[in-house]
Design a protein around this motif. Structure first.
Motif, PDB file in Angstrom:
ATOM      1  N   THR A  67      -6.373 -29.551  30.202  1.00 48.96           N
ATOM      2  CA  THR A  67      -5.751 -30.345  29.148  1.00 48.96           C
ATOM      3  C   THR A  67      -4.241 -30.341  29.371  1.00 48.96           C
ATOM      4  OG1 THR A  67      -5.362 -30.509  26.748  1.00 48.96           O
ATOM      5  CG2 THR A  67      -5.715 -28.321  27.649  1.00 48.96           C
ATOM      6  N   PRO A  68      -3.550 -31.429  29.056  1.00 49.14           N
ATOM      7  CA  PRO A  68      -2.096 -31.466  29.279  1.00 49.14           C
ATOM      8  C   PRO A  68      -1.306 -30.636  28.279  1.00 49.14           C
ATOM      9  CG  PRO A  68      -2.841 -33.504  28.246  1.00 49.14           C
ATOM     10  CD  PRO A  68      -4.071 -32.748  28.620  1.00 49.14           C
ATOM     11  N   GLN A  69      -1.955 -30.220  27.188  1.00 51.52           N
ATOM     12  CA  GLN A  69      -1.262 -29.450  26.152  1.00 51.52           C
ATOM     13  C   GLN A  69      -2.018 -28.160  25.896  1.00 51.52           C
ATOM     14  OE1 GLN A  69       0.800 -30.965  22.335  1.00 51.52           O
ATOM     15  NE2 GLN A  69      -1.265 -30.525  21.659  1.00 51.52           N
ATOM     16  N   SER A  70      -1.318 -27.060  25.932  1.00 51.02           N
ATOM     17  CA  SER A  70      -1.932 -25.777  25.644  1.00 51.02           C
ATOM     18  C   SER A  70      -1.894 -25.490  24.152  1.00 51.02           C
ATOM     19  CB  SER A  70      -1.206 -24.650  26.385  1.00 51.02           C
ATOM     20  OG  SER A  70      -1.433 -24.706  27.768  1.00 51.02           O
ATOM     21  N   VAL A  71      -2.912 -24.788  23.685  1.00 54.37           N
ATOM     22  CA  VAL A  71      -2.995 -24.348  22.293  1.00 54.37           C
ATOM     23  C   VAL A  71      -2.957 -22.829  22.273  1.00 54.37           C
ATOM     24  CG1 VAL A  71      -4.509 -24.181  20.286  1.00 54.37           C
ATOM     25  CG2 VAL A  71      -4.282 -26.360  21.489  1.00 54.37           C
ATOM     26  N   ALA A  72      -2.151 -22.259  21.388  1.00 53.29           N
ATOM     27  CA  ALA A  72      -2.075 -20.808  21.245  1.00 53.29           C
ATOM     28  C   ALA A  72      -2.479 -20.403  19.832  1.00 53.29           C
ATOM     29  CB  ALA A  72      -0.667 -20.302  21.532  1.00 53.29           C
TER      30      ALA A  72
END
Length: 436
Positions: free
Chosen positions: A255-260
């Motif tokens: 995915t182009p965006q990481s989630v934390a």
């Protein structure tokens, strides 16, 4: 016509905020306790039930059973099929909902006064005589399985799942209340019967009623509605301490965006310092665009569209958690800034201005929660579950105002532990690797 009436009732009720609510405590002849608010000006009643335990009562190997069972309570009961049950509910212009959570099952009923007897009879039938027909079981199971499959592709759901599994292991908090593809697929009708018997019991029941009713009539209503439920259920799970050390877990996901998803152990709801912690979290990440995390991570550096933190005092564990999403190239910086703000607030505390602003907001928004019978009923049943008294409605803002700058700064140093922060990052983060 009835649906139009009920919509008008809800609109009228929602125009008034009522924080100083006259709560009457009632015990039915059969020993069922309830909180009641009489509001005869509108011919409408909101009833809230909570059964303590919820999905934490899933039997071994039956994860997802309580969640599936609760979804089936409106899918036919007594001599009514699912379609007949819903048609009758529609004709009565009423709504019933059943939902499982980690620590409770929530049952909500909304109805016009003139239809009270019919709706209560229908709710009683759903609670005491659910059919669990195989066709309904298969249909609702398919919906649950579809949701589980969708979560397996969601970075947010994956991050939460990995974090909880690491924190709580084999405890029920360590897995989703939905269950897994494997566990839900093999659930049977007998499993639904077992989950129903274990979860819906009188000794873990909390009740609130708000609207066009009287305290005197509620007692008989409760005995009729709930008196035939089993009295006792199986033991609740033990308390659990989150087993997470500070660090980072990276879950590779395209995915182009990481989630934390991040956090550490928190504070109990009945701790004398809870209101100080409540204010601290508001300043840190719970206050929307005015919070420090939003200011530093979004406004000052443009690393995210949103970041937040929140206190999670569950029945058997307490956490302070947060979430943030950023591009793969910038998530490492977002995490660094988050940890730094956590440390800065722990070390230096709040300013007098931050404390005053937070108090003004938190005391000002509180009465706005009381914007209708249904919301008041939910608030009251929630208060009962955590051991509050009716006076809390009036006294709550005084508790907020009583917190001093010395209080919040002492508690900030105890509550916020940047070295214990654990981040689960789902994506392809540049410059981050798991620390295990």
């Amino acid at each position: 016509m009835l649906r139009m009436i009920i919509a008008v009732c809800l609109t009228i009720i929602a125009t008034t905020a009522r924080a100083e609510t006259d709560i009457r405590q009632v015990t039915s002849p059969g020993g069922i306790n309830a909180w009641v608010v009489e509001e005869p000006s509108i011919p409408f009643v909101a009833l809230e039930l909570r059964f303590e335990g919820g999905a934490s009562l899933d039997l071994p190997g039956k994860r997802g059973g309580t969640n599936l069972m609760s979804a089936l309570l409106e899918e036919g009961s007594g001599d009514m099929s699912a379609q007949e049950f819903q048609a009758t509910l529609e004709d009565l212009a009423a709504s019933l909902s059943f939902r499982a959570f980690d620590d409770s099952i929530a049952v909500s009923a909304r109805f016009l006064t003139e239809n009270k007897e019919e709706v209560i009879a229908l709710l009683r039938q759903a609670l005491l005589a659910p059919r669990f027909d195989q066709d309904a079981l298969d249909r609702v199971r398919a919906q649950v399985l579809s949701g589980i499959a969708s979560d397996a592709k969601s970075p947010n759901a994956i991050a939460s799942s990995v974090f909880n599994a690491a924190a709580f292991g084999d405890h029920p908090y360590g897995s989703s209340i939905d269950g897994t593809i494997e566990s839900v697929t093999v659930l049977t009708r007998q499993d639904m019967i077992d989950a129903h018997r274990n979860a819906l019991v009188r000794d873990r029941l909390f009740v609130s009623v708000v609207g066009d009713t009287t305290a005197e009539t509620v007692g008989a209503l409760l005995d009729d509605l709930l008196g035939d439920l089993p009295k006792e259920g199986p033991p609740l799970p033990e308390d659990v301490e989150p087993a997470l050390d500070g660090g980072i877990t990276v879950v590779d996901f395209d995915t182009p965006q990481s989630v934390a998803y991040f956090g550490h152990s928190g504070i109990e709801r009945d701790d004398e310092d809870f209101f100080a912690a409540f204010i601290i979290n508001h300043v840190l990440g719970g206050g929307g665009f005015s919070s420090r995390l939003m200011t530093e991570v979004r406004e000052e550096r443009g690393l995210t569209y949103g970041i937040r933190s929140y206190l999670v005092p569950k029945s058997h564990a307490e956490m302070i958690l947060g979430t943030v999403a950023s591009s793969n190239e910038t998530i490492a910086e977002a995490i660094e800034v988050t940890r730094n703000e956590w440390a800065r607030l722990a070390e230096n505390g709040l300013t007098e201005e931050e404390l005053t602003t937070a108090k003004t907001y938190l005391t000002g928004e509180y009465p706005l929660r009381f914007d209708g019978n249904a919301e008041i009923a939910k608030i009251m049943v929630g208060m009962q579950m955590i051991g509050l008294t009716p006076d809390y409605v009036v006294d709550r803002n005084d508790f907020v105002e009583a917190v001093t700058l010395d209080d919040v700064n002492r508690v900030a140093g105890e509550l916020l532990r940047p070295e214990d922060l654990h981040f689960v990052v789902v994506g392809k983060p540049v410059g981050l690797e798991s620390t295990e």
